[in-house]
Design a protein around this motif. Structure first.
Motif, PDB file in Angstrom:
ATOM      1  N   ASN A 194      -7.025 -15.355  14.045  1.00  0.00           N
ATOM      2  CA  ASN A 194      -7.973 -15.328  15.161  1.00  0.00           C
ATOM      3  C   ASN A 194      -7.418 -16.200  16.278  1.00  0.00           C
ATOM      4  O   ASN A 194      -7.485 -17.426  16.218  1.00  0.00           O
ATOM      5  N   HIS A 195      -6.818 -15.551  17.279  1.00  0.00           N
ATOM      6  CA  HIS A 195      -6.193 -16.293  18.367  1.00  0.00           C
ATOM      7  C   HIS A 195      -6.224 -15.437  19.626  1.00  0.00           C
ATOM      8  O   HIS A 195      -6.037 -14.220  19.554  1.00  0.00           O
ATOM      9  N   PRO A 196      -6.474 -16.037  20.792  1.00  0.00           N
ATOM     10  CA  PRO A 196      -6.564 -15.250  22.023  1.00  0.00           C
ATOM     11  C   PRO A 196      -5.284 -14.521  22.394  1.00  0.00           C
ATOM     12  O   PRO A 196      -5.321 -13.558  23.168  1.00  0.00           O
ATOM     13  N   ASN A 197      -4.138 -14.947  21.842  1.00  0.00           N
ATOM     14  CA  ASN A 197      -2.872 -14.287  22.156  1.00  0.00           C
ATOM     15  C   ASN A 197      -2.362 -13.400  21.022  1.00  0.00           C
ATOM     16  O   ASN A 197      -1.178 -13.045  20.986  1.00  0.00           O
ATOM     17  N   VAL A 198      -3.261 -13.045  20.111  1.00  0.00           N
ATOM     18  CA  VAL A 198      -2.974 -12.059  19.065  1.00  0.00           C
ATOM     19  C   VAL A 198      -4.067 -11.006  19.146  1.00  0.00           C
ATOM     20  O   VAL A 198      -5.251 -11.337  19.194  1.00  0.00           O
ATOM     21  N   VAL A 199      -3.679  -9.726  19.182  1.00  0.00           N
ATOM     22  CA  VAL A 199      -4.661  -8.661  19.310  1.00  0.00           C
ATOM     23  C   VAL A 199      -5.657  -8.722  18.152  1.00  0.00           C
ATOM     24  O   VAL A 199      -5.292  -9.006  17.014  1.00  0.00           O
ATOM     25  N   ARG A 200      -6.929  -8.478  18.449  1.00  0.00           N
ATOM     26  CA  ARG A 200      -7.978  -8.608  17.434  1.00  0.00           C
ATOM     27  C   ARG A 200      -8.316  -7.245  16.831  1.00  0.00           C
ATOM     28  O   ARG A 200      -8.460  -6.248  17.537  1.00  0.00           O
ATOM     29  N   LEU A 201      -8.413  -7.207  15.507  1.00  0.00           N
ATOM     30  CA  LEU A 201      -8.864  -6.012  14.798  1.00  0.00           C
ATOM     31  C   LEU A 201     -10.368  -6.108  14.618  1.00  0.00           C
ATOM     32  O   LEU A 201     -10.867  -7.039  13.981  1.00  0.00           O
ATOM     33  N   ARG A 202     -11.109  -5.147  15.178  1.00  0.00           N
ATOM     34  CA  ARG A 202     -12.560  -5.178  15.084  1.00  0.00           C
ATOM     35  C   ARG A 202     -13.040  -4.652  13.736  1.00  0.00           C
ATOM     36  O   ARG A 202     -13.873  -5.258  13.083  1.00  0.00           O
ATOM     37  N   GLU A 203     -12.538  -3.483  13.331  1.00  0.00           N
ATOM     38  CA  GLU A 203     -12.969  -2.885  12.082  1.00  0.00           C
ATOM     39  C   GLU A 203     -12.036  -1.737  11.713  1.00  0.00           C
ATOM     40  O   GLU A 203     -11.179  -1.318  12.501  1.00  0.00           O
ATOM     41  N   VAL A 204     -12.218  -1.241  10.494  1.00  0.00           N
ATOM     42  CA  VAL A 204     -11.543  -0.037  10.017  1.00  0.00           C
ATOM     43  C   VAL A 204     -12.601   1.049   9.896  1.00  0.00           C
ATOM     44  O   VAL A 204     -13.674   0.812   9.329  1.00  0.00           O
ATOM     45  N   VAL A 205     -12.321   2.230  10.471  1.00  0.00           N
ATOM     46  CA  VAL A 205     -13.269   3.340  10.383  1.00  0.00           C
ATOM     47  C   VAL A 205     -12.563   4.551   9.769  1.00  0.00           C
ATOM     48  O   VAL A 205     -11.333   4.621   9.726  1.00  0.00           O
ATOM     49  N   VAL A 206     -13.356   5.495   9.286  1.00  0.00           N
ATOM     50  CA  VAL A 206     -12.787   6.656   8.598  1.00  0.00           C
ATOM     51  C   VAL A 206     -13.266   7.949   9.248  1.00  0.00           C
ATOM     52  O   VAL A 206     -14.315   8.003   9.881  1.00  0.00           O
ATOM     53  N   GLY A 207     -12.450   9.001   9.051  1.00  0.00           N
ATOM     54  CA  GLY A 207     -12.791  10.314   9.553  1.00  0.00           C
ATOM     55  C   GLY A 207     -13.522  11.128   8.508  1.00  0.00           C
ATOM     56  O   GLY A 207     -14.047  10.596   7.529  1.00  0.00           O
ATOM     57  N   SER A 208     -13.507  12.434   8.709  1.00  0.00           N
ATOM     58  CA  SER A 208     -14.254  13.323   7.818  1.00  0.00           C
ATOM     59  C   SER A 208     -13.587  13.503   6.470  1.00  0.00           C
ATOM     60  O   SER A 208     -14.219  13.905   5.495  1.00  0.00           O
ATOM     61  N   THR A 209     -12.288  13.206   6.383  1.00  0.00           N
ATOM     62  CA  THR A 209     -11.563  13.318   5.119  1.00  0.00           C
ATOM     63  C   THR A 209     -10.873  11.998   4.815  1.00  0.00           C
ATOM     64  O   THR A 209     -10.665  11.163   5.703  1.00  0.00           O
ATOM     65  N   THR A 210     -10.493  11.808   3.563  1.00  0.00           N
ATOM     66  CA  THR A 210      -9.928  10.531   3.125  1.00  0.00           C
ATOM     67  C   THR A 210      -8.551  10.243   3.704  1.00  0.00           C
ATOM     68  O   THR A 210      -8.061   9.124   3.592  1.00  0.00           O
ATOM     69  N   ASP A 211      -7.913  11.247   4.324  1.00  0.00           N
ATOM     70  CA  ASP A 211      -6.596  11.008   4.903  1.00  0.00           C
ATOM     71  C   ASP A 211      -6.668  10.657   6.388  1.00  0.00           C
ATOM     72  O   ASP A 211      -5.644  10.615   7.064  1.00  0.00           O
ATOM     73  N   LYS A 212      -7.870  10.397   6.883  1.00  0.00           N
ATOM     74  CA  LYS A 212      -8.036  10.024   8.280  1.00  0.00           C
ATOM     75  C   LYS A 212      -8.670   8.641   8.360  1.00  0.00           C
ATOM     76  O   LYS A 212      -9.875   8.468   8.181  1.00  0.00           O
TER      77      LYS A 212
END
Length: 332
Positions: free
Chosen positions: A72-90
């Motif tokens: 968690n640092h202002p000069n490192v891009v932040r990951l908000r969350e992981v989301v999924v599509g309609s199938t398990t490969d997305k």
């Protein structure tokens, strides 16, 4: 489907985001500009490239997710969350959005960054990398295209597909990391025992590129890259690089035809009485401390931030005043 890193907390659907336009495609996935339908906030949506990986979720994506969730640092891009599509490969990573990457800016700029702007960018880069190193993380692919810049001039390190945690004592890693022009000599010489110094070499190359407005070492292959390094810094030897003769490739590559090197000559402009350095002597000294052959002697990110270069005039420019362009990632 549950989140790859948290089986107790289901991932949200990618349908929570409206895809606005395609941004880029890299080795590890496609990136889109997207809007959170509920809040209207803009994010970068990265679709994980699964390919034909029979082992399931790709290790590069797992490394990127685990790394970004752990810092968690202002000069490192932040990951908000992981989301999924309609199938398990997305599977998608929802990340902080930035309007530019440094490579595209350098390619578009007609006037180079000023001394105070370069100092601000380098200060931000070193702060982000120092934070990673303090948390035992090697980035292993630092280059201008992996440095984002927001419309407010904030630099953010991104793309952690090659990142690794490291420890003491060091473990053996693959030497096939870091894009060629930014690859440290120990990697080119076949070393599998390396540490934070590989990131510092890459930062030294980026620093020089900001000043010269072109890449410092543009090799066409590993041998040519080594030749360009030797031409610029002189022939490597046990004298300047303890343990050099024990490196895997030391007997396969000859450096006898190279002299002392001409690094500083690349930073002079003009001729005769108008000949002058493009940057300060302290800037050159800091670059050289990042670009030493011996990784044990290469400066650390934390020590680099304390270098006299950052306290001399001009002071680092406020990020919000750094020259930028309209959002080049917005679709037409």
């Amino acid at each position: 489907m549950s989140c790859p890193l948290d089986k107790e907390r289901p991932c949200r659907s990618v349908e929570c985001y409206e895809r606005l336009n395609f941004i880029d495609e890299g080795t590890y996935g496609r990136v889109f500009r997207a809007r959170d339908i509920q809040t209207g906030q803009i994010y970068a949506l990265k679709q994980v490239k699964l390919g034909n990986d029979r082992d399931g979720f790709p290790v590069t994506a797992l490394r990127e997710i685990s790394t970004l969730f752990s810092v968690n640092h202002p000069n490192v891009v932040r990951l908000r969350e992981v989301v999924v599509g309609s199938t398990t490969d997305k599977i998608y990573l929802v990340m902080e959005y930035a309007e530019h990457d440094l490579l595209s800016l350098l390619e578009r700029m007609k006037c180079p960054y000023s001394a105070s702007e370069i100092k601000s960018l380098m200060q931000q880069l070193l702060r982000g990398v120092a934070h990673l190193h303090d948390n035992w993380i090697l980035h292993r692919d630092l280059k201008p295209s992996n440095l984002l810049l927001t419309g407010q001039g904030v630099l953010k390190v991104c793309d952690f597909g090659l990142a690794r945690n490291y420890g003491d004592p060091l473990s053996k890693y693959t030497q096939g990391v870091v894009t060629l022009w930014y690859r440290a000599p120990e990697l080119l010489m076949g070393s599998t025992l390396y540490s934070t110094a590989v990131d510092m070499w890459a930062i030294g190359c980026i620093f020089a590129e900001l000043v010269l407005m072109r890449p410092l070492l543009q090799g066409k292959g590993e041998l040519d890259q080594l030749a360009k390094i030797a031409s610029m810094f002189g022939a490597p030897s046990e004298k300047c690089w303890g343990g050099f003769s024990k490196l895997p490739n030391s007997r396969r590559v000859s450096f006898r035809s190279y002299g002392e090197g001409n690094f500083i000559e690349h930073f002079y402009e003009g001729t005769g009485c108008t000949r002058r350095l493009r940057t300060s002597k302290n800037a050159i000294d800091l670059m050289q401390s990042m670009l030493l052959y011996d990784p044990e002697k290469r400066i650390s990110a934390a020590d680099a931030l304390r270098h006299p270069y950052f306290s001399e005039r001009p002071s680092p420019k406020d990020p919000s005043l750094i020259q930028t362009f309209p959002d080049d990632r917005r679709g037409t």
